[in-house]
Design a protein around this motif. Structure first.
Motif, PDB file in Angstrom:
ATOM      1  N   ARG A  10      54.421  36.636  50.096  1.00 54.21           N
ATOM      2  CA  ARG A  10      53.124  36.095  50.464  1.00 54.21           C
ATOM      3  C   ARG A  10      52.548  35.338  49.283  1.00 54.21           C
ATOM      4  N   ARG A  11      51.853  34.216  49.590  1.00 56.05           N
ATOM      5  CA  ARG A  11      51.148  33.485  48.533  1.00 56.05           C
ATOM      6  C   ARG A  11      49.838  32.952  49.085  1.00 56.05           C
ATOM      7  N   ALA A  12      48.766  33.178  48.362  1.00 57.46           N
ATOM      8  CA  ALA A  12      47.444  32.710  48.765  1.00 57.46           C
ATOM      9  C   ALA A  12      46.753  32.079  47.572  1.00 57.46           C
ATOM     10  N   VAL A  13      45.781  31.212  47.851  1.00 55.88           N
ATOM     11  CA  VAL A  13      44.968  30.588  46.812  1.00 55.88           C
ATOM     12  C   VAL A  13      43.699  31.403  46.637  1.00 55.88           C
ATOM     13  N   ASP A  14      43.339  31.697  45.397  1.00 52.55           N
ATOM     14  CA  ASP A  14      42.076  32.361  45.076  1.00 52.55           C
ATOM     15  C   ASP A  14      41.209  31.369  44.317  1.00 52.55           C
ATOM     16  N   ALA A  15      40.200  30.832  45.018  1.00 50.32           N
ATOM     17  CA  ALA A  15      39.299  29.836  44.406  1.00 50.32           C
ATOM     18  C   ALA A  15      37.919  30.420  44.136  1.00 50.32           C
ATOM     19  N   ARG A  16      37.806  31.740  44.099  1.00 50.00           N
ATOM     20  CA  ARG A  16      36.497  32.371  43.929  1.00 50.00           C
ATOM     21  C   ARG A  16      35.985  32.274  42.489  1.00 50.00           C
ATOM     22  N   ARG A  17      36.880  32.029  41.544  1.00 50.87           N
ATOM     23  CA  ARG A  17      36.488  32.054  40.130  1.00 50.87           C
ATOM     24  C   ARG A  17      36.573  30.664  39.515  1.00 50.87           C
ATOM     25  N   LYS A  18      36.071  29.688  40.252  1.00 56.97           N
ATOM     26  CA  LYS A  18      36.099  28.310  39.741  1.00 56.97           C
ATOM     27  C   LYS A  18      35.477  28.235  38.350  1.00 56.97           C
ATOM     28  N   PRO A  19      36.080  27.484  37.414  1.00 54.10           N
ATOM     29  CA  PRO A  19      37.222  26.580  37.624  1.00 54.10           C
ATOM     30  C   PRO A  19      38.580  27.254  37.459  1.00 54.10           C
ATOM     31  N   HIS A  20      38.595  28.586  37.346  1.00 55.92           N
ATOM     32  CA  HIS A  20      39.868  29.286  37.099  1.00 55.92           C
ATOM     33  C   HIS A  20      40.532  29.644  38.435  1.00 55.92           C
ATOM     34  N   ILE A  21      41.104  28.653  39.077  1.00 55.06           N
ATOM     35  CA  ILE A  21      41.772  28.853  40.369  1.00 55.06           C
ATOM     36  C   ILE A  21      43.187  29.367  40.125  1.00 55.06           C
ATOM     37  N   SER A  22      43.623  30.301  40.968  1.00 58.82           N
ATOM     38  CA  SER A  22      44.950  30.889  40.783  1.00 58.82           C
ATOM     39  C   SER A  22      45.642  31.092  42.118  1.00 58.82           C
ATOM     40  N   PHE A  23      46.936  31.336  42.039  1.00 64.84           N
ATOM     41  CA  PHE A  23      47.732  31.736  43.195  1.00 64.84           C
ATOM     42  C   PHE A  23      48.000  33.235  43.088  1.00 64.84           C
ATOM     43  N   VAL A  24      47.873  33.925  44.198  1.00 65.10           N
ATOM     44  CA  VAL A  24      48.112  35.371  44.231  1.00 65.10           C
ATOM     45  C   VAL A  24      49.343  35.623  45.097  1.00 65.10           C
ATOM     46  N   HIS A  25      50.342  36.257  44.507  1.00 61.17           N
ATOM     47  CA  HIS A  25      51.624  36.464  45.184  1.00 61.17           C
ATOM     48  C   HIS A  25      51.887  37.935  45.467  1.00 61.17           C
ATOM     49  N   THR A  26      52.694  38.161  46.486  1.00 60.89           N
ATOM     50  CA  THR A  26      53.454  39.396  46.627  1.00 60.89           C
ATOM     51  C   THR A  26      54.918  39.003  46.504  1.00 60.89           C
ATOM     52  N   LEU A  27      55.637  39.645  45.590  1.00 55.80           N
ATOM     53  CA  LEU A  27      57.025  39.276  45.311  1.00 55.80           C
ATOM     54  C   LEU A  27      57.961  40.451  45.586  1.00 55.80           C
ATOM     55  N   GLN A  28      59.152  40.139  46.049  1.00 55.71           N
ATOM     56  CA  GLN A  28      60.247  41.106  46.102  1.00 55.71           C
ATOM     57  C   GLN A  28      61.252  40.728  45.016  1.00 55.71           C
ATOM     58  N   VAL A  29      61.585  41.680  44.176  1.00 57.81           N
ATOM     59  CA  VAL A  29      62.480  41.421  43.042  1.00 57.81           C
ATOM     60  C   VAL A  29      63.703  42.325  43.159  1.00 57.81           C
ATOM     61  N   GLU A  30      64.866  41.707  43.128  1.00 59.43           N
ATOM     62  CA  GLU A  30      66.112  42.476  43.155  1.00 59.43           C
ATOM     63  C   GLU A  30      66.677  42.558  41.746  1.00 59.43           C
ATOM     64  N   THR A  31      66.913  43.786  41.294  1.00 56.62           N
ATOM     65  CA  THR A  31      67.475  44.037  39.971  1.00 56.62           C
ATOM     66  C   THR A  31      68.229  45.360  39.996  1.00 56.62           C
ATOM     67  N   PRO A  32      69.323  45.469  39.270  1.00 58.43           N
ATOM     68  CA  PRO A  32      70.021  46.760  39.215  1.00 58.43           C
ATOM     69  C   PRO A  32      69.245  47.817  38.421  1.00 58.43           C
ATOM     70  N   LEU A  33      68.173  47.398  37.764  1.00 59.61           N
ATOM     71  CA  LEU A  33      67.394  48.316  36.936  1.00 59.61           C
ATOM     72  C   LEU A  33      66.118  48.781  37.645  1.00 59.61           C
ATOM     73  N   GLU A  34      66.087  48.689  38.974  1.00 56.78           N
ATOM     74  CA  GLU A  34      64.843  48.941  39.699  1.00 56.78           C
ATOM     75  C   GLU A  34      64.299  50.351  39.475  1.00 56.78           C
ATOM     76  N   LYS A  35      65.164  51.351  39.470  1.00 60.17           N
ATOM     77  CA  LYS A  35      64.666  52.721  39.310  1.00 60.17           C
ATOM     78  C   LYS A  35      64.097  52.943  37.917  1.00 60.17           C
ATOM     79  N   ALA A  36      64.742  52.369  36.932  1.00 62.13           N
ATOM     80  CA  ALA A  36      64.247  52.523  35.562  1.00 62.13           C
ATOM     81  C   ALA A  36      62.908  51.818  35.392  1.00 62.13           C
ATOM     82  N   VAL A  37      62.773  50.633  36.007  1.00 65.83           N
ATOM     83  CA  VAL A  37      61.522  49.883  35.918  1.00 65.83           C
ATOM     84  C   VAL A  37      60.396  50.656  36.593  1.00 65.83           C
TER      85      VAL A  37
END
Length: 532
Positions: A39-66
């Motif tokens: 998911r990706r959305a725009v957050d423009a509530r803190r103008k002029p500091h506009i940002s993108f807000v993501h939900t990411l899925q990350v595949e790594t063999p170190l997932e349990k350690a992380v």
């Protein structure tokens, strides 16, 4: 996999997501096998500091350690792939192939689901294929010659084909992602699978619709255009056949009815054949049009026009304190046009449309007010008559030829006509006429909108500018009735009839209608095996 929630990146930050995600997790970039945007959305509530807000899925063999190291970080969790529910086929063979009526989102995805499971559906569409339909609509906008059989409401792809192509929906269903992926495979932009407010635009949507139609045919389905279902044969409370164009008869035991919200003649036929239905709320109003830069400045401030942001949109709601009505924006079209959307002779109907680029330089949306069954005679078809009354009033106010009545916001608020200069030339075609829009609206709608506009102007600077353009009328926000059905998606009074989507009163946009059609088809599949 690891799921990262609330992952922010600044507007100007072009760091690859793999690099940024590795830093967030305390890993080396080489430790990450794959990063997927959920998911990706725009957050423009803190103008002029506009940002993108993501939900990411990350595949790594170190997932349990992380996850162990970051166990106190609420935004990082160990996720599991979601299994899609299996499709179960019934055992009783269906007598004859199922008939799908209408090739809008509901009918299209119902037919696709059936075709994929070997049910060889027959699809009957009253309008024309999307290529010929596009030419018919372009001619109407240029010449004012309406073709009642092929227009913005009727034809392959349904009314959504000539819209902004928004795929936003509030429906949270395990199969929704599956439908988005089907659209991507059919030619939609890949980002629709993760954007908070995805859209395809009318230009790309036409390609998607055509490709899905060809997939249905490849899988054994049959699609017939200019084939309108004009009657049903009912035997002992069950559908036995459909009548086509008043002549041909097709025997069937299951009819999936995705007729859209403008098939008024079909509504009347269904009522005559005993389909249970009821009046339901809908909304009518006007279209408002601004230069897109007005909205961009209001929403994004100094970042307006940034290529990574695109055209700004909005959603507005106002509750009238004295009459209890609600006014709200509907079908907002950034970078779009106001379009002629009539489907009946002698009535003006407006809608909004955008291409994928949203680059027209104009922004428009409907401003509508809720209409209740008690505002008309309360019968199932009473809302149809109510809509038609105001469409015909707009036709008269526009002077005929499907020209639309228009008025500046300042004149609308003050009760003047033609005194205020427009901020932008009205985009509606085939023509316009400056006049009092109050003649095209019920008094309660006009009164509510006059109260709402200043409130909207306080929320979005410049929204109620005296020169903003109002165009009448918007009446086809949703179906004015609901065709009653049970949990198995079948009509309460006509077995074998499956009312679907917006036209049956069970959806409110492209994706909710598509899901409704898809799920209705799966319900049929679970009941019956493929026809022999």
């Amino acid at each position: 996999m690891i799921v990262i929630h609330n992952f922010r990146t600044a507007l100007e930050d072009e760091t690859p997501l793999t690099t940024a995600a590795a830093k967030r997790l305390g890993l080396k970039e080489g430790d990450i096998q794959k990063v997927r945007i959920v998911r990706r959305a725009v957050d423009a509530r803190r103008k002029p500091h506009i940002s993108f807000v993501h939900t990411l899925q990350v595949e790594t063999p170190l997932e349990k350690a992380v996850c162990k190291k970051l166990r106190n970080d609420r935004d990082i969790v160990l996720g599991q792939p979601k299994e899609r529910p299996p499709i179960l086929l019934g055992t009783t063979p269906l007598k004859g192939r199922p008939v799908v009526v209408g090739l809008g989102p509901a009918g299209l995805f119902a037919a696709l689901a059936l075709a994929r499971q070997g049910y060889r559906p027959l699809v009957l569409e009253r309008g024309r294929d999307v290529e010929r339909r596009s030419r018919d609509v372009a001619d109407f906008w240029q010449s004012g010659r309406l073709d009642p059989a092929s227009n913005v409401q009727f034809g392959e792809g349904g009314a959504g084909t000539f819209s902004d192509g928004k795929l936003t929906t509030r429906v949270n269903h395990p199969r929704m992602q599956e439908l988005l992926e089907i659209m991507v495979d059919a030619g939609a932009p890949p980002e629709i699978a993760y954007l908070h407010k995805p859209h395809v635009g009318t230009d790309l949507l036409r390609l998607v619709v055509k490709n899905l139609r060809e997939e249905i045919k490849r899988l054994g389905g049959e699609v017939r255009f200019e084939h309108q279902v004009t009657d049903l044969q009912v035997t002992d409370g069950r559908v036995a056949a459909v009548e086509i164009n008043g002549q041909e008869r097709e025997a069937c035991a299951a009819v999936l009815l995705g007729i859209g919200h403008s098939a008024r003649d079909t509504y009347a036929m269904l009522q005559a054949r005993g389909a249970a239905m009821e009046a339901k709320p809908f909304a009518i109003g006007l279209r408002i049009e601004h230069p897109q830069e007005v909205l961009d400045q209001a929403q994004y401030g100094a970042a307006a026009g940034h290529p990574r942001l695109g055209a700004a949109d909005y959603a507005l709601v106002y509750h009238h304190p004295s009459n209890g009505r609600t006014a709200y924006s509907f079908c907002m079209c950034p970078g779009g046009l106001v379009i002629a959307s009539a489907s009946e002779e002698g009535g003006v109907v407006t809608n909004g449309m955008s291409l994928y680029s949203r680059a027209s330089g104009l922004a428009n949306s409907a401003l509508v007010v809720n209409v209740l069954p008690e505002d008309h005679d309360g019968t199932p078809l009473g809302g149809v008559s109510f809509q038609r009354q105001w469409e015909q009033a707009a036709f008269a106010a526009g002077g005929g030829g499907y020209a639309a009545p228009v008025q500046a916001v300042g004149d609308f608020l003050q009760g003047h006509d033609g005194k205020t200069e427009f901020l932008t030339s009205p985009s509606y075609r085939p023509g316009i006429k400056r006049t009092h829009l109050g003649a095209c609206l019920p008094a309660f709608v006009g009164d509510t909108l006059r109260q709402a506009l200043p409130d909207f102007g306080r929320k979005i600077k410049g929204f109620d500018h005296p020169g903003a353009v109002l165009t009448g009328v918007e009446t086809r926000t949703s179906a004015p009735l609901r065709i009653l059905r049970g949990r198995d998606f079948q009509s309460l009074t006509l077995q074998g009839l499956y009312p679907l989507g917006e036209g049956a009163g069970y959806a409110g946009g492209i994706m909710s209608a598509a899901l409704d059609g898809y799920m209705a088809a799966l319900s049929l599949i679970e009941l019956y095996g493929p026809p022999r």
